[in-house]
Design a protein around this motif. Structure first.
Motif, PDB file in Angstrom:
ATOM      1  N   THR A 118      44.124 -17.639   2.496  1.00  0.00           N
ATOM      2  CA  THR A 118      45.056 -18.324   3.802  1.00  0.00           C
ATOM      3  C   THR A 118      44.952 -19.671   4.038  1.00  0.00           C
ATOM      4  OG1 THR A 118      45.164 -15.645   4.425  1.00  0.00           O
ATOM      5  CG2 THR A 118      46.128 -17.855   5.671  1.00  0.00           C
ATOM      6  N   LEU A 119      43.376 -19.978   4.107  1.00  0.00           N
ATOM      7  CA  LEU A 119      43.432 -21.277   4.557  1.00  0.00           C
ATOM      8  C   LEU A 119      44.029 -22.056   3.406  1.00  0.00           C
ATOM      9  CD1 LEU A 119      39.333 -21.269   5.310  1.00  0.00           C
ATOM     10  CD2 LEU A 119      41.702 -21.755   6.559  1.00  0.00           C
ATOM     11  N   VAL A 120      43.493 -22.175   2.035  1.00  0.00           N
ATOM     12  CA  VAL A 120      44.861 -22.421   1.450  1.00  0.00           C
ATOM     13  C   VAL A 120      45.463 -22.808   0.957  1.00  0.00           C
ATOM     14  CG1 VAL A 120      44.403 -23.028  -1.734  1.00  0.00           C
ATOM     15  CG2 VAL A 120      42.197 -22.411  -0.298  1.00  0.00           C
ATOM     16  N   SER A 121      46.765 -21.778   1.369  1.00  0.00           N
ATOM     17  CA  SER A 121      47.983 -21.580   1.285  1.00  0.00           C
ATOM     18  C   SER A 121      48.156 -23.120   2.921  1.00  0.00           C
ATOM     19  CB  SER A 121      48.072 -20.035   1.385  1.00  0.00           C
ATOM     20  OG  SER A 121      48.512 -20.030   3.753  1.00  0.00           O
ATOM     21  N   TYR A 122      47.881 -22.729   3.366  1.00  0.00           N
ATOM     22  CA  TYR A 122      48.054 -24.348   4.615  1.00  0.00           C
ATOM     23  C   TYR A 122      47.889 -25.936   3.595  1.00  0.00           C
ATOM     24  CZ  TYR A 122      49.637 -20.732   7.758  1.00  0.00           C
ATOM     25  OH  TYR A 122      49.990 -19.542   8.108  1.00  0.00           O
ATOM     26  N   GLY A 123      46.558 -26.215   2.739  1.00  0.00           N
ATOM     27  CA  GLY A 123      47.119 -27.223   2.278  1.00  0.00           C
ATOM     28  C   GLY A 123      45.174 -27.600   2.574  1.00  0.00           C
ATOM     29  N   ILE A 124      44.544 -26.385   2.814  1.00  0.00           N
ATOM     30  CA  ILE A 124      43.149 -27.082   3.178  1.00  0.00           C
ATOM     31  C   ILE A 124      42.006 -26.713   2.509  1.00  0.00           C
ATOM     32  CG2 ILE A 124      41.372 -25.789   4.419  1.00  0.00           C
ATOM     33  CD1 ILE A 124      43.340 -25.352   6.638  1.00  0.00           C
ATOM     34  N   GLU A 125      41.182 -27.635   1.937  1.00  0.00           N
ATOM     35  CA  GLU A 125      40.404 -27.073   0.753  1.00  0.00           C
ATOM     36  C   GLU A 125      38.632 -26.231   1.593  1.00  0.00           C
ATOM     37  OE1 GLU A 125      39.901 -30.277  -2.193  1.00  0.00           O
ATOM     38  OE2 GLU A 125      41.542 -31.227  -0.744  1.00  0.00           O
ATOM     39  N   PRO A 126      38.305 -25.850   1.640  1.00  0.00           N
ATOM     40  CA  PRO A 126      37.752 -24.997   3.012  1.00  0.00           C
ATOM     41  C   PRO A 126      36.217 -25.057   1.882  1.00  0.00           C
ATOM     42  CG  PRO A 126      39.211 -23.541   1.788  1.00  0.00           C
ATOM     43  CD  PRO A 126      39.736 -24.506   1.653  1.00  0.00           C
ATOM     44  N   LYS A 127      36.352 -25.123   0.916  1.00  0.00           N
ATOM     45  CA  LYS A 127      34.893 -25.498  -0.274  1.00  0.00           C
ATOM     46  C   LYS A 127      34.598 -27.297   0.277  1.00  0.00           C
ATOM     47  CE  LYS A 127      34.791 -22.165  -3.969  1.00  0.00           C
ATOM     48  NZ  LYS A 127      35.131 -22.390  -5.653  1.00  0.00           N
ATOM     49  N   LYS A 128      35.736 -27.957   0.544  1.00  0.00           N
ATOM     50  CA  LYS A 128      35.059 -29.104   0.457  1.00  0.00           C
ATOM     51  C   LYS A 128      35.326 -29.799   2.198  1.00  0.00           C
ATOM     52  CE  LYS A 128      37.151 -34.103   0.356  1.00  0.00           C
ATOM     53  NZ  LYS A 128      38.585 -34.595  -0.241  1.00  0.00           N
ATOM     54  N   VAL A 129      35.625 -28.808   3.331  1.00  0.00           N
ATOM     55  CA  VAL A 129      35.301 -29.383   4.686  1.00  0.00           C
ATOM     56  C   VAL A 129      33.715 -28.249   4.974  1.00  0.00           C
ATOM     57  CG1 VAL A 129      35.638 -28.603   6.527  1.00  0.00           C
ATOM     58  CG2 VAL A 129      37.546 -29.202   4.887  1.00  0.00           C
ATOM     59  N   LEU A 130      33.647 -27.366   4.348  1.00  0.00           N
ATOM     60  CA  LEU A 130      31.742 -26.655   4.023  1.00  0.00           C
ATOM     61  C   LEU A 130      31.125 -27.499   3.641  1.00  0.00           C
ATOM     62  CD1 LEU A 130      33.444 -23.190   3.398  1.00  0.00           C
ATOM     63  CD2 LEU A 130      32.349 -24.474   5.941  1.00  0.00           C
ATOM     64  N   SER A 131      31.262 -27.884   2.738  1.00  0.00           N
ATOM     65  CA  SER A 131      30.145 -28.835   1.986  1.00  0.00           C
ATOM     66  C   SER A 131      29.472 -29.805   2.845  1.00  0.00           C
ATOM     67  CB  SER A 131      30.325 -29.056   0.583  1.00  0.00           C
ATOM     68  OG  SER A 131      31.805 -30.251   0.618  1.00  0.00           O
ATOM     69  N   GLU A 132      30.902 -31.106   3.694  1.00  0.00           N
ATOM     70  CA  GLU A 132      31.086 -31.901   4.243  1.00  0.00           C
ATOM     71  C   GLU A 132      30.793 -32.156   5.964  1.00  0.00           C
ATOM     72  OE1 GLU A 132      33.919 -34.426   3.557  1.00  0.00           O
ATOM     73  OE2 GLU A 132      33.719 -34.692   1.197  1.00  0.00           O
ATOM     74  N   SER A 133      31.420 -30.760   6.486  1.00  0.00           N
ATOM     75  CA  SER A 133      30.815 -30.309   7.984  1.00  0.00           C
ATOM     76  C   SER A 133      30.987 -29.418   8.660  1.00  0.00           C
ATOM     77  CB  SER A 133      32.332 -30.780   8.330  1.00  0.00           C
ATOM     78  OG  SER A 133      33.199 -32.522   7.852  1.00  0.00           O
ATOM     79  N   GLY A 134      30.875 -28.356   7.841  1.00  0.00           N
ATOM     80  CA  GLY A 134      30.934 -26.726   8.065  1.00  0.00           C
ATOM     81  C   GLY A 134      31.814 -25.953   8.834  1.00  0.00           C
ATOM     82  N   VAL A 135      31.334 -24.941   9.106  1.00  0.00           N
ATOM     83  CA  VAL A 135      32.417 -23.997  10.152  1.00  0.00           C
ATOM     84  C   VAL A 135      32.934 -24.188  10.782  1.00  0.00           C
ATOM     85  CG1 VAL A 135      32.498 -21.195   9.856  1.00  0.00           C
ATOM     86  CG2 VAL A 135      31.002 -21.749   8.426  1.00  0.00           C
ATOM     87  N   ALA A 136      32.717 -24.844  11.774  1.00  0.00           N
ATOM     88  CA  ALA A 136      32.751 -25.121  13.175  1.00  0.00           C
ATOM     89  C   ALA A 136      34.008 -26.664  12.988  1.00  0.00           C
ATOM     90  CB  ALA A 136      31.996 -25.616  14.071  1.00  0.00           C
ATOM     91  N   GLU A 137      34.322 -27.271  11.931  1.00  0.00           N
ATOM     92  CA  GLU A 137      35.000 -28.010  11.205  1.00  0.00           C
ATOM     93  C   GLU A 137      36.413 -27.102  10.584  1.00  0.00           C
ATOM     94  OE1 GLU A 137      36.908 -31.577  11.007  1.00  0.00           O
ATOM     95  OE2 GLU A 137      35.285 -31.429  13.053  1.00  0.00           O
ATOM     96  N   LEU A 138      35.767 -26.797   9.620  1.00  0.00           N
ATOM     97  CA  LEU A 138      36.634 -25.779   9.235  1.00  0.00           C
ATOM     98  C   LEU A 138      37.119 -25.118  10.173  1.00  0.00           C
ATOM     99  CD1 LEU A 138      37.881 -25.401   6.256  1.00  0.00           C
ATOM    100  CD2 LEU A 138      36.576 -23.423   5.931  1.00  0.00           C
ATOM    101  N   GLN A 139      37.133 -23.953  11.043  1.00  0.00           N
ATOM    102  CA  GLN A 139      38.336 -23.437  12.212  1.00  0.00           C
ATOM    103  C   GLN A 139      38.801 -24.659  12.534  1.00  0.00           C
ATOM    104  OE1 GLN A 139      36.367 -22.771  15.479  1.00  0.00           O
ATOM    105  NE2 GLN A 139      37.065 -20.968  15.604  1.00  0.00           N
ATOM    106  N   LEU A 140      38.632 -26.024  13.323  1.00  0.00           N
ATOM    107  CA  LEU A 140      38.978 -27.026  13.745  1.00  0.00           C
ATOM    108  C   LEU A 140      40.450 -27.538  12.443  1.00  0.00           C
ATOM    109  CD1 LEU A 140      39.807 -28.973  16.749  1.00  0.00           C
ATOM    110  CD2 LEU A 140      38.191 -31.093  15.282  1.00  0.00           C
ATOM    111  N   VAL A 141      39.841 -27.071  11.769  1.00  0.00           N
ATOM    112  CA  VAL A 141      41.413 -28.089  10.543  1.00  0.00           C
ATOM    113  C   VAL A 141      41.957 -27.026  10.872  1.00  0.00           C
ATOM    114  CG1 VAL A 141      41.456 -28.864   8.229  1.00  0.00           C
ATOM    115  CG2 VAL A 141      39.719 -29.576   9.166  1.00  0.00           C
ATOM    116  N   PHE A 142      41.879 -25.905  10.817  1.00  0.00           N
ATOM    117  CA  PHE A 142      42.652 -25.078  10.774  1.00  0.00           C
ATOM    118  C   PHE A 142      43.882 -24.764  11.297  1.00  0.00           C
ATOM    119  CE2 PHE A 142      43.858 -20.003  11.045  1.00  0.00           C
ATOM    120  CZ  PHE A 142      44.706 -19.733  10.347  1.00  0.00           C
TER     121      PHE A 142
END
Length: 258
Positions: A126-150
Motif C-alpha cells: 500500500t505504501l508503494v502504491s502511494y509513491g513511497i519508497e519504504p526501504k529507502k525511508v527505513l534505511s535513512e530515517s526509521g519506522v516513525a519517519e515512514l509513518q509520517l511520510v504515509f
C-alpha cells in the motif's frame, strides 16, 4: 452465465437459500463485491461486467455493495480508492469497512500498529502504491519517519473515504458485513470487531442469523454458499478471481474476473 453462476443457480434451486425469498424489495438489485486488496485491474474489469449487466437488465434501484479490504497485499491500493471515490459519485454505492482499512487507519497514529501493518498485513504494498519508497525511508530515517511520510502522502479525500466506511449494510432479507456476525447476537447489536474480524465461530455456525449474511474476509477457492451465509472472497490478489454476487428479488447469480 459463468460456471459459478450455474453452480449458484443449482444451489439456489436445490433449496440452499430459497427460504429467504423474496431477497429484496421490488425494484432493487444488489451487486456485492468481495475483497479487492489492491487489484485495481480486476476491479475495473468487474465494473465493466456490472455496467454491461445493467445495460442489458435495467432496474429502478441498482446498489453496489463493496465488502471491504480495498487496500494491502495487491499493488494498486491507491488506484482502488481513487476509482471507488469516483464511482461512488455516479450511482448508489455502499462501502463497508474491512479489517485492513481499520488497521490502516489506526496505523496513522500508532507506530507499533503501523510497523505490524506494514510488515505482516500487506501494508508495504500500500505504501508503494502511494509513491513511497519504504526501504529507502527505513534505511535513512526509521519506522516513525515512514509513518509520517504515509500521513503526508495520503490524500484528504482518501482519509475521508476510509473514515466514512460503514460497518454493515442491510436490505430486505440480506445482511452484508466484511467478516460475518457473532452467532446468537441480534444483527442490530453486533460489535464492529466481530463484523470486521470474526472467523471460525461464524463460519462453523448453522444458526439462523435473522437474514442471509453475505461476507468476505476468509478467502475460498470458489463461492461458499450455505443456508445462512454466502462467502464471496475468492482471494483476488492471489487468484485473479474477483467476485460479484448479484442479488435480485427472486434469485442469485455471479459475475467474476478470471
Amino acid at each position: 452465465m459463468t460456471r459459478w453462476s450455474e453452480e449458484i443457480a443449482q444451489s439456489f434451486h436445490s433449496g440452499e437459500c430459497g427460504h429467504w425469498l423474496p431477497f429484496l424489495p421490488e425494484g432493487v438489485r444488489i451487486y456485492a463485491v468481495g475483497d479487492v486488496h489492491g487489484r485495481a485491474d480486476l476491479m475495473d474489469r468487474l465494473f465493466h461486467k456490472i455496467d454491461h449487466d445493467l445495460a442489458k437488465r435495467p432496474i429502478v434501484r441498482p446498489i453496489c455493495v463493496f465488502l471491504g479490504d480495498y487496500v494491502d497485499r495487491g499493488p494498486k491500493s491507491c488506484d482502488v480508492i481513487d476509482s471507488l471515490i469516483r464511482r461512488g459519485s455516479e450511482r448508489e454505492f455502499v462501502f463497508l469497512r474491512g479489517n485492513h482499512e481499520a488497521v490502516a487507519i489506526r496505523s496513522l497514529t500508532d507506530v507499533a500498529i503501523f510497523e505490524n501493518w506494514m510488515r505482516r498485513l500487506g501494508g508495504l504494498e500500500t505504501l508503494v502504491s502511494y509513491g513511497i519508497e519504504p526501504k529507502k525511508v527505513l534505511s535513512e530515517s526509521g519506522v516513525a519517519e515512514l509513518q509520517l511520510v504515509f500521513r503526508e502522502r495520503l490524500p484528504d479525500a482518501h482519509l475521508r473515504f476510509l473514515n466514512g466506511l460503514q460497518s454493515s449494510f442491510s436490505c430486505g432479507k440480506v445482511f452484508f458485513a466484511h467478516a460475518g456476525v457473532k452467532p446468537g447476537v441480534a444483527l442490530s447489536r453486533q460489535s464492529e470487531r466481530d463484523l470486521l474480524w470474526i472467523r471460525d465461530e461464524f463460519l462453523s455456525s448453522t444458526l439462523n442469523f435473522e437474514k442471509l449474511v453475505v461476507h468476505g474476509h476468509t478467502p475460498v477457492q470458489r463461492i461458499d454458499m450455505r443456508s445462512n451465509r454466502i462467502n464471496i472472497d475468492t482471494g483476488a490478489f492471489v487468484t485473479g478471481h474477483l467476485t460479484c454476487l448479484i442479488v435480485d428479488r427472486e434469485g442469485l447469480s455471479v459475475l467474476a474476473t478470471g
